[in-house]
Design an enzyme around this catalytic site. Structure first.
Site, PDB file in Angstrom:
ATOM      1  N   GLU A 250      46.960  15.297  39.043  1.00 24.55           N
ATOM      2  CA  GLU A 250      48.393  15.313  39.369  1.00 24.55           C
ATOM      3  C   GLU A 250      48.487  15.721  40.827  1.00 24.55           C
ATOM      4  O   GLU A 250      48.331  16.891  41.163  1.00 24.55           O
ATOM      5  CB  GLU A 250      49.100  16.292  38.419  1.00 24.55           C
ATOM      6  CG  GLU A 250      50.572  15.988  38.260  1.00 24.55           C
ATOM      7  CD  GLU A 250      51.412  16.624  39.352  1.00 24.55           C
ATOM      8  OE1 GLU A 250      51.690  15.928  40.362  1.00 24.55           O
ATOM      9  OE2 GLU A 250      51.778  17.793  39.204  1.00 24.55           O
ATOM     10  N   CYS A 284      55.960  18.747  44.263  1.00 23.66           N
ATOM     11  CA  CYS A 284      55.312  17.447  44.478  1.00 23.66           C
ATOM     12  C   CYS A 284      56.294  16.294  44.297  1.00 23.66           C
ATOM     13  O   CYS A 284      56.101  15.234  44.883  1.00 23.66           O
ATOM     14  CB  CYS A 284      54.102  17.297  43.567  1.00 23.66           C
ATOM     15  SG  CYS A 284      54.479  17.560  41.849  1.00 23.66           S
TER      16      CYS A 284
HETATM   17  P1  NAD Z   1      45.144  22.664  49.594  1.00 20.08           P
HETATM   18  O1  NAD Z   1      44.913  21.212  49.570  1.00 20.08           O
HETATM   19  O2  NAD Z   1      44.174  23.540  50.311  1.00 20.08           O
HETATM   20  O3  NAD Z   1      45.262  23.249  48.118  1.00 20.08           O
HETATM   21  C1  NAD Z   1      46.087  22.703  47.136  1.00 20.08           C
HETATM   22  C2  NAD Z   1      45.696  23.388  45.819  1.00 20.08           C
HETATM   23  O4  NAD Z   1      44.378  22.998  45.473  1.00 20.08           O
HETATM   24  C3  NAD Z   1      45.644  24.910  45.919  1.00 20.08           C
HETATM   25  O5  NAD Z   1      46.136  25.461  44.722  1.00 20.08           O
HETATM   26  C4  NAD Z   1      44.172  25.232  46.104  1.00 20.08           C
HETATM   27  O6  NAD Z   1      43.822  26.477  45.532  1.00 20.08           O
HETATM   28  C5  NAD Z   1      43.505  24.129  45.353  1.00 20.08           C
HETATM   29  N1  NAD Z   1      42.218  23.750  45.914  1.00 20.08           N
HETATM   30  C6  NAD Z   1      41.917  23.575  47.217  1.00 20.08           C
HETATM   31  N2  NAD Z   1      40.634  23.202  47.353  1.00 20.08           N
HETATM   32  C7  NAD Z   1      40.122  23.146  46.108  1.00 20.08           C
HETATM   33  C8  NAD Z   1      38.848  22.799  45.576  1.00 20.08           C
HETATM   34  N3  NAD Z   1      37.830  22.400  46.366  1.00 20.08           N
HETATM   35  N4  NAD Z   1      38.672  22.864  44.239  1.00 20.08           N
HETATM   36  C9  NAD Z   1      39.681  23.227  43.408  1.00 20.08           C
HETATM   37  N5  NAD Z   1      40.906  23.546  43.845  1.00 20.08           N
HETATM   38  C10 NAD Z   1      41.130  23.491  45.179  1.00 20.08           C
HETATM   39  O7  NAD Z   1      46.552  22.845  50.188  1.00 20.08           O
HETATM   40  P2  NAD Z   1      47.600  24.033  50.262  1.00 20.08           P
HETATM   41  O8  NAD Z   1      47.690  24.511  51.679  1.00 20.08           O
HETATM   42  O9  NAD Z   1      47.453  25.031  49.182  1.00 20.08           O
HETATM   43  O10 NAD Z   1      48.852  23.139  49.989  1.00 20.08           O
HETATM   44  C11 NAD Z   1      49.109  22.122  50.923  1.00 20.08           C
HETATM   45  C12 NAD Z   1      49.253  20.794  50.289  1.00 20.08           C
HETATM   46  O11 NAD Z   1      48.769  20.708  48.961  1.00 20.08           O
HETATM   47  C13 NAD Z   1      50.701  20.455  50.210  1.00 20.08           C
HETATM   48  O12 NAD Z   1      51.115  19.877  51.409  1.00 20.08           O
HETATM   49  C14 NAD Z   1      50.744  19.504  49.082  1.00 20.08           C
HETATM   50  O13 NAD Z   1      50.480  18.223  49.550  1.00 20.08           O
HETATM   51  C15 NAD Z   1      49.612  19.875  48.192  1.00 20.08           C
HETATM   52  N6  NAD Z   1      50.034  20.590  46.981  1.00 20.08           N
HETATM   53  C16 NAD Z   1      50.460  19.824  45.947  1.00 20.08           C
HETATM   54  C17 NAD Z   1      50.886  20.446  44.797  1.00 20.08           C
HETATM   55  C18 NAD Z   1      51.390  19.655  43.639  1.00 20.08           C
HETATM   56  O14 NAD Z   1      52.161  20.172  42.849  1.00 20.08           O
HETATM   57  N7  NAD Z   1      50.948  18.410  43.467  1.00 20.08           N
HETATM   58  C19 NAD Z   1      50.880  21.834  44.726  1.00 20.08           C
HETATM   59  C20 NAD Z   1      50.412  22.585  45.805  1.00 20.08           C
HETATM   60  C21 NAD Z   1      49.973  21.928  46.934  1.00 20.08           C
END
Ligand code: NAD
Length: 477
Positions: A250, A284
């Site tokens: 997702e 999202c």
């Molecule tokens: P990010 O891409 O670093 O992390 C997004 C999420 O993924 C976080 O909860 C993080 O803990 C997790 N994550 C990161 N790397 C991971 C890995 N290697 N394995 C497992 N989990 C991992 O970004 P962020 O700074 O936390 O958020 C920025 C972007 O992430 C936003 O701009 C948005 O696009 C996206 N995001 C989407 C949702 C959603 O509901 N689809 C939620 C949060 C963030």
């Protein structure tokens, strides 16, 4: 409410990490440290894997009726504790209290929905070609699940994955968000106290990349579910694919909003302003690329600007706050960069555009207009309280802009024409489309994207299939 420190929940016990390591939890309204969360290491993950493996056979065989009853008890506990849990969520995530309480209560409804789905995991009897032969399919739990959820909806994302796993008869290790650990832990406590057996449900926090790199390939784990950014989702899906593990993804979106010249403009403005600034736009499915037909563009823009300027931004502790801070510090430079880029490429800033003050991570509700398609904000989701309003003349222009990006999560549209509504239904490439109202994200309807927005759904009656496997049996006699 005193904000609690959060521990791991492994094999039925709440405990710190074996290493004793902890991570700080910050208040997004002040930036101050308000607590800590245990940081799991390899030995903790091994304990969670062993527990999820050992408890699987018995949980899978537990009757769906009993699984459902236990889950519904957890839903009742969650409802009874909603005020206390909502306060924890607001403190760690920043969203206003009514939104946190709404998310908590919606979580209870999600548990109830999937509890009932446990009782409907039907197989088939397939008519045979040969007399005396019986052909049937059996649906069974796929096995221990590893799931990863983000910080924007600390309960909503965890509750979908946990409820699906439990309903299907799977055991689960959930890695909940380190930024917002206490409210998901309170949710897990509801399940534990309702009687989910030890080992079936395990909660960890730590270094997300380390944990996913260890759990996804691990032979105990049979199914992956991730909510987060598209970039990380692609990496995790590739890893799952290498190890032939099923994965639900997702991921991010960049929701287009089409407002046609025959739309009920006032209704659209009111619905969209409410939806856009919810959770400070860190959603999202947040409406983001507004495409408004020329004849109604001025009226829509002025109406939306008035609503955006009226949003009261403040900490959750102030009852008057409509919108809280961003959930973490890194969103501020990300938004500033996107806004600066949009302006440099010719976009107009009509309101907001800046961080508010220098304490906490508050950001102004922001409206940009006339932003060209090559601006970063037209291609990457802002994940904040920022809207782009662009104009179009012919319907075709709006349809092609709406479908231009590789994402396909949510889309929104307003029109009174049945021909346009039909065309929207046929041609908009999105996993979820809501027309003339905001109607997404209920437990009983699909929740998921297409294209770069992911694979699979974690809502509705199809969702449980992703946690089940089908076996075919044919027998003579
Ligand atoms: P990010 O891409 O670093 O992390 C997004 C999420 O993924 C976080 O909860 C993080 O803990 C997790 N994550 C990161 N790397 C991971 C890995 N290697 N394995 C497992 N989990 C991992 O970004 P962020 O700074 O936390 O958020 C920025 C972007 O992430 C936003 O701009 C948005 O696009 C996206 N995001 C989407 C949702 C959603 O509901 N689809 C939620 C949060 C963030």
């Amino acid at each position: 409410m005193t904000y609690p420190d959060t521990n791991l929940f492994i094999d039925g016990h709440w405990r710190p990490a074996l290493s004793g390591e902890r991570l700080p939890v910050l208040d997004p309204a002040t930036g101050a440290e308000i607590g800590s969360v245990a940081k799991a290491g390899r030995a903790d993950l091994d304990a969670a894997l062993a527990a999820a493996e050992a408890s699987f056979a018995a949980w899978k065989k537990t009757s769906p009726l009993l699984r459902a009853q236990t889950m519904r008890k957890a839903a009742d506990l969650l409802r009874a504790r909603a005020d206390e849990i909502a306060a924890m969520m607001s403190a760690e995530q920043g969203k206003p209290l009514p939104q946190a309480k709404g998310e908590t209560l919606a979580g209870a409804d999600i548990i109830d929905w999937f509890a009932e789905e446990a009782r409907r995991t039907y197989g088939q009897v397939i008519p045979a070609r040969v007399p005396g032969v019986t052909q049937l399919t059996v649906k069974e739990a796929i096995g221990p699940v590893a799931a990863f959820t983000p910080w924007n909806f600390p309960i909503n994302q965890v509750v979908r994955k946990v409820s699906l796993a439990l309903a299907a008869g799977c055991t689960i290790i959930i890695k909940a968000p380190e930024e917002t650990p206490a409210s998901p832990a309170a949710l897990i406590r509801c399940f534990a106290e309702a009687g989910i057996p030890a080992g079936v449900l395990n909660l960890v926090y730590g270094d997300p990349a380390e944990i996913s790199a260890y759990l996804i390939p691990h032979p105990v784990i049979q199914k992956i579910s991730f909510t987060g950014s598209t970039a990380i989702g692609k990496r995790l899906a590739a890893l799952a694919g290498q190890h032939m593990k099923r994965a639900t993804m997702e991921l991010g979106g960049h929701a287009p909003v089409l407002i046609f010249d025959d739309a009920d403009v006032d209704a659209a403005v009111a619905a969209l302003a409410g939806s856009k600034f919810r959770n400070a736009g860190q959603v999202c499915i947040s409406p983001t690329r507004f495409l408004v037909q020329e004849p109604v563009a001025e009226r829509f823009t002025e109406g939306f600007l008035a609503m955006a300027r009226a949003v009261r931004v403040g900490p959750w502790s102030q009852a008057s706050s409509d919108m809280g801070p961003l959930a973490n510090a890194r969103r501020i430079p990300a938004l500033e960069r996107m806004i600066e880029d949009a302006l440099a490429k010719g976009g107009q800033l009509r309101c907001g555009g800046r961080r508010i003050g220098n304490e906490g991570w508050f950001f102004e509700p922001t409206v940009l207009t006339d932003v060209p398609p090559d601006a970063e904000i037209m291609n990457e989701e802002p994940f904040g309280p920022v809207v782009v309003i662009n104009r179009f003349r012919e319907d075709d222009e709006a349809f092609s802009e709406a479908n231009r990006l590789p994402y396909g999560l949510a889309a929104y549209a307003w029109s009174r024409s049945s021909a346009r509504v039909q065309r929207l239904q046929d041609e908009i490439r999105a996993g979820m489309l809501t027309i003339n109202h905001i109607g997404l994200s209920l437990p009983e309807v699909p929740f998921g994207g297409i294209g770069d927005s992911g694979v699979g759904t974690e809502g509705g009656s199809e969702a449980i299939e992703a946690y089940l496997q089908t076996r075919f049996v044919t027998r003579l006699g």
